[in-house]
Design a protein around this motif. Sequence first.
Motif, PDB file in Angstrom:
ATOM      1  N   LEU A 170       5.462  -8.740   8.158  1.00  0.00           N
ATOM      2  CA  LEU A 170       4.097  -8.952   8.627  1.00  0.00           C
ATOM      3  C   LEU A 170       3.757 -10.424   8.855  1.00  0.00           C
ATOM      4  CD1 LEU A 170       2.152  -6.358   6.431  1.00  0.00           C
ATOM      5  CD2 LEU A 170       3.027  -6.089   8.763  1.00  0.00           C
ATOM      6  N   ASN A 171       4.245 -11.301   7.955  1.00  0.00           N
ATOM      7  CA  ASN A 171       3.889 -12.714   8.061  1.00  0.00           C
ATOM      8  C   ASN A 171       4.893 -13.510   8.886  1.00  0.00           C
ATOM      9  OD1 ASN A 171       4.352 -15.620   6.377  1.00  0.00           O
ATOM     10  ND2 ASN A 171       2.276 -15.192   7.104  1.00  0.00           N
ATOM     11  N   ALA A 172       6.165 -13.513   8.460  1.00  0.00           N
ATOM     12  CA  ALA A 172       7.169 -14.345   9.119  1.00  0.00           C
ATOM     13  C   ALA A 172       7.464 -13.883  10.548  1.00  0.00           C
ATOM     14  CB  ALA A 172       8.453 -14.349   8.290  1.00  0.00           C
ATOM     15  N   GLN A 173       7.511 -12.564  10.767  1.00  0.00           N
ATOM     16  CA  GLN A 173       7.895 -12.056  12.085  1.00  0.00           C
ATOM     17  C   GLN A 173       6.697 -11.743  12.993  1.00  0.00           C
ATOM     18  OE1 GLN A 173      10.615  -8.764  11.612  1.00  0.00           O
ATOM     19  NE2 GLN A 173      12.139  -9.998  10.533  1.00  0.00           N
ATOM     20  N   LEU A 174       5.628 -11.198  12.409  1.00  0.00           N
ATOM     21  CA  LEU A 174       4.476 -10.801  13.235  1.00  0.00           C
ATOM     22  C   LEU A 174       3.313 -11.780  13.169  1.00  0.00           C
ATOM     23  CD1 LEU A 174       4.430  -6.948  12.507  1.00  0.00           C
ATOM     24  CD2 LEU A 174       5.524  -8.170  14.411  1.00  0.00           C
ATOM     25  N   GLY A 175       3.414 -12.774  12.294  1.00  0.00           N
ATOM     26  CA  GLY A 175       2.387 -13.811  12.228  1.00  0.00           C
ATOM     27  C   GLY A 175       1.086 -13.400  11.562  1.00  0.00           C
ATOM     28  N   MET A 176       1.101 -12.332  10.791  1.00  0.00           N
ATOM     29  CA  MET A 176      -0.103 -11.906  10.078  1.00  0.00           C
ATOM     30  C   MET A 176      -0.410 -12.881   8.941  1.00  0.00           C
ATOM     31  SD  MET A 176      -1.138  -9.109  11.536  1.00  0.00           S
ATOM     32  CE  MET A 176      -0.561  -7.728  12.535  1.00  0.00           C
ATOM     33  N   PRO A 177      -1.687 -13.036   8.563  1.00  0.00           N
ATOM     34  CA  PRO A 177      -2.038 -13.939   7.461  1.00  0.00           C
ATOM     35  C   PRO A 177      -1.494 -13.451   6.117  1.00  0.00           C
ATOM     36  CG  PRO A 177      -3.946 -12.669   8.168  1.00  0.00           C
ATOM     37  CD  PRO A 177      -2.877 -12.417   9.176  1.00  0.00           C
ATOM     38  N   LEU A 178      -1.291 -14.392   5.210  1.00  0.00           N
ATOM     39  CA  LEU A 178      -0.712 -14.051   3.915  1.00  0.00           C
ATOM     40  C   LEU A 178      -1.584 -13.077   3.126  1.00  0.00           C
ATOM     41  CD1 LEU A 178       0.728 -17.499   2.736  1.00  0.00           C
ATOM     42  CD2 LEU A 178       2.011 -15.466   3.411  1.00  0.00           C
ATOM     43  N   TRP A 179      -2.922 -13.251   3.219  1.00  0.00           N
ATOM     44  CA  TRP A 179      -3.797 -12.367   2.461  1.00  0.00           C
ATOM     45  C   TRP A 179      -3.638 -10.923   2.907  1.00  0.00           C
ATOM     46  CZ3 TRP A 179      -7.270  -9.244   4.855  1.00  0.00           C
ATOM     47  CH2 TRP A 179      -7.704  -9.595   6.147  1.00  0.00           C
ATOM     48  N   PHE A 180      -3.406 -10.736   4.197  1.00  0.00           N
ATOM     49  CA  PHE A 180      -3.221  -9.385   4.727  1.00  0.00           C
ATOM     50  C   PHE A 180      -1.920  -8.782   4.197  1.00  0.00           C
ATOM     51  CE2 PHE A 180      -1.695  -6.444   8.030  1.00  0.00           C
ATOM     52  CZ  PHE A 180      -2.767  -5.566   8.076  1.00  0.00           C
ATOM     53  N   CYS A 181      -0.877  -9.605   4.126  1.00  0.00           N
ATOM     54  CA  CYS A 181       0.407  -9.153   3.574  1.00  0.00           C
ATOM     55  C   CYS A 181       0.244  -8.744   2.116  1.00  0.00           C
ATOM     56  CB  CYS A 181       1.453 -10.266   3.677  1.00  0.00           C
ATOM     57  SG  CYS A 181       1.773 -10.840   5.338  1.00  0.00           S
ATOM     58  N   GLY A 182      -0.489  -9.565   1.367  1.00  0.00           N
ATOM     59  CA  GLY A 182      -0.712  -9.261  -0.042  1.00  0.00           C
ATOM     60  C   GLY A 182      -1.479  -7.969  -0.238  1.00  0.00           C
ATOM     61  N   VAL A 183      -2.502  -7.750   0.573  1.00  0.00           N
ATOM     62  CA  VAL A 183      -3.309  -6.525   0.487  1.00  0.00           C
ATOM     63  C   VAL A 183      -2.452  -5.295   0.799  1.00  0.00           C
ATOM     64  CG1 VAL A 183      -5.194  -5.226   1.532  1.00  0.00           C
ATOM     65  CG2 VAL A 183      -5.516  -7.637   0.965  1.00  0.00           C
ATOM     66  N   CYS A 184      -1.684  -5.377   1.880  1.00  0.00           N
ATOM     67  CA  CYS A 184      -0.834  -4.242   2.282  1.00  0.00           C
ATOM     68  C   CYS A 184       0.185  -3.902   1.195  1.00  0.00           C
ATOM     69  CB  CYS A 184      -0.121  -4.548   3.592  1.00  0.00           C
ATOM     70  SG  CYS A 184      -1.201  -4.610   5.030  1.00  0.00           S
ATOM     71  N   ALA A 185       0.836  -4.930   0.658  1.00  0.00           N
ATOM     72  CA  ALA A 185       1.850  -4.709  -0.375  1.00  0.00           C
ATOM     73  C   ALA A 185       1.226  -4.122  -1.637  1.00  0.00           C
ATOM     74  CB  ALA A 185       2.554  -6.029  -0.696  1.00  0.00           C
ATOM     75  N   THR A 186       0.043  -4.605  -1.991  1.00  0.00           N
ATOM     76  CA  THR A 186      -0.638  -4.118  -3.193  1.00  0.00           C
ATOM     77  C   THR A 186      -1.064  -2.667  -3.042  1.00  0.00           C
ATOM     78  OG1 THR A 186      -1.449  -6.351  -3.672  1.00  0.00           O
ATOM     79  CG2 THR A 186      -2.543  -4.532  -4.795  1.00  0.00           C
ATOM     80  N   VAL A 187      -1.585  -2.314  -1.869  1.00  0.00           N
ATOM     81  CA  VAL A 187      -1.992  -0.925  -1.609  1.00  0.00           C
ATOM     82  C   VAL A 187      -0.794   0.018  -1.738  1.00  0.00           C
ATOM     83  CG1 VAL A 187      -2.810   0.670   0.162  1.00  0.00           C
ATOM     84  CG2 VAL A 187      -3.981  -1.510  -0.179  1.00  0.00           C
ATOM     85  N   LEU A 188       0.329  -0.397  -1.174  1.00  0.00           N
ATOM     86  CA  LEU A 188       1.542   0.417  -1.264  1.00  0.00           C
ATOM     87  C   LEU A 188       1.969   0.591  -2.720  1.00  0.00           C
ATOM     88  CD1 LEU A 188       3.610  -1.049   1.712  1.00  0.00           C
ATOM     89  CD2 LEU A 188       2.566   1.230   1.587  1.00  0.00           C
ATOM     90  N   LEU A 189       1.856  -0.475  -3.501  1.00  0.00           N
ATOM     91  CA  LEU A 189       2.233  -0.398  -4.910  1.00  0.00           C
ATOM     92  C   LEU A 189       1.311   0.541  -5.674  1.00  0.00           C
ATOM     93  CD1 LEU A 189       3.979  -1.340  -7.280  1.00  0.00           C
ATOM     94  CD2 LEU A 189       2.419  -3.266  -7.562  1.00  0.00           C
ATOM     95  N   PHE A 190       0.016   0.488  -5.381  1.00  0.00           N
ATOM     96  CA  PHE A 190      -0.930   1.379  -6.042  1.00  0.00           C
ATOM     97  C   PHE A 190      -0.647   2.847  -5.714  1.00  0.00           C
ATOM     98  CE2 PHE A 190      -4.638  -1.813  -6.745  1.00  0.00           C
ATOM     99  CZ  PHE A 190      -3.876  -2.422  -7.738  1.00  0.00           C
ATOM    100  N   VAL A 191      -0.161   3.094  -4.506  1.00  0.00           N
ATOM    101  CA  VAL A 191       0.243   4.459  -4.141  1.00  0.00           C
ATOM    102  C   VAL A 191       1.390   4.909  -5.033  1.00  0.00           C
ATOM    103  CG1 VAL A 191       1.272   5.902  -2.343  1.00  0.00           C
ATOM    104  CG2 VAL A 191      -0.544   4.279  -1.753  1.00  0.00           C
ATOM    105  N   VAL A 192       2.337   4.001  -5.274  1.00  0.00           N
ATOM    106  CA  VAL A 192       3.464   4.305  -6.159  1.00  0.00           C
ATOM    107  C   VAL A 192       2.967   4.552  -7.578  1.00  0.00           C
ATOM    108  CG1 VAL A 192       5.566   3.369  -7.214  1.00  0.00           C
ATOM    109  CG2 VAL A 192       5.141   3.050  -4.770  1.00  0.00           C
ATOM    110  N   PHE A 193       2.025   3.742  -8.040  1.00  0.00           N
ATOM    111  CA  PHE A 193       1.435   3.949  -9.366  1.00  0.00           C
ATOM    112  C   PHE A 193       0.849   5.352  -9.485  1.00  0.00           C
ATOM    113  CE2 PHE A 193       0.424  -0.812 -10.307  1.00  0.00           C
ATOM    114  CZ  PHE A 193       1.729  -0.998 -10.715  1.00  0.00           C
ATOM    115  N   GLU A 194       0.154   5.780  -8.448  1.00  0.00           N
ATOM    116  CA  GLU A 194      -0.470   7.106  -8.460  1.00  0.00           C
ATOM    117  C   GLU A 194       0.587   8.210  -8.486  1.00  0.00           C
ATOM    118  OE1 GLU A 194      -3.619   8.282  -8.653  1.00  0.00           O
ATOM    119  OE2 GLU A 194      -4.169   6.222  -9.168  1.00  0.00           O
ATOM    120  N   ILE A 195       1.628   8.028  -7.724  1.00  0.00           N
ATOM    121  CA  ILE A 195       2.697   9.034  -7.671  1.00  0.00           C
ATOM    122  C   ILE A 195       3.405   9.134  -9.016  1.00  0.00           C
ATOM    123  CG2 ILE A 195       4.925   9.616  -6.622  1.00  0.00           C
ATOM    124  CD1 ILE A 195       3.906   8.335  -4.037  1.00  0.00           C
ATOM    125  N   LEU A 196       3.690   7.974  -9.612  1.00  0.00           N
ATOM    126  CA  LEU A 196       4.433   7.942 -10.878  1.00  0.00           C
ATOM    127  C   LEU A 196       3.537   8.165 -12.091  1.00  0.00           C
ATOM    128  CD1 LEU A 196       6.789   4.874 -10.225  1.00  0.00           C
ATOM    129  CD2 LEU A 196       7.355   7.306 -10.029  1.00  0.00           C
TER     130      LEU A 196
END
Length: 252
Positions: A170-196
């Motif tokens: 998202l950041n290095a290749q697509l140029g998205m801001p770091l905060w957006f990368c952090g939000v996306c990664a965190t949301v994905l992790l929370f999904v894993v928390f819910e599953i586990l």
Amino acid sequence: MSISSLVGILVVRYVNLPLIFKIAIGFCFAGFMLTLFRCTIVPMISACILPMFIGTMSFIYPISVTTMSFVIVLVQFLIERFGLKPKTMVESVEMDVKEEFFKWFKMLVLLMAVCVIPTVTKQLYFVVPPLIVAFVEFSNVKSKVRYNFKKIWIAIVCAGVFGAGCRIILNAQLGMPLWFCGVCATVLLFVVFEILKVGFPPACAIVLLPTILPVDNLYLYPFEVAIGSAVLITIAMKAFREVEAVEEISEA
């Protein structure tokens, strides 16, 4: 947290020693503070050691840590004040100073043994600060995380994959801001928390850490985090197993 982050900066600025000795200093100081204040805020360790890993010497770091700590405490107070959640009862943890000293000394020796190869080879992702926090958490024989070590390890591995993946793609290749990368990664992790059906704060730190790391060699981050966490969790579970057994017998 504030004092520990400041000590971390001071060590980077004024202690001219190899990284492994700086880590030892930060680990010992955090252990001393946790014992002195009889608290269990283990992330204090990461706050102290992180500047040594990323090499930052700016006093903006402790100011940021202090500000974020204040915001978290304030939000917690307001949530409880308006009855959105039950009030958290804070109690002093009973500690035997002699027992705590030997426990932290044992953890220090084991941690330094693990840190030798990563610090010499400069492959520091094996022992990033949140993994050191996880090591301390799993070294506590009374901690509930020990009963879910497999799920927590999976969550940590996912955190490494999501954190590095979002930063690289998202950041290095697509140029998205770091905060957006952090939000996306965190949301994905929370999904894993819910599953586990588990939650583990150090995993949240692991998923966000890539946002402040250089992109070079970041593709190694998930693999080294996975291996490093497996080694540290295994050592913690095995090394403190006898103490756990003795306590269970005495309680029975």
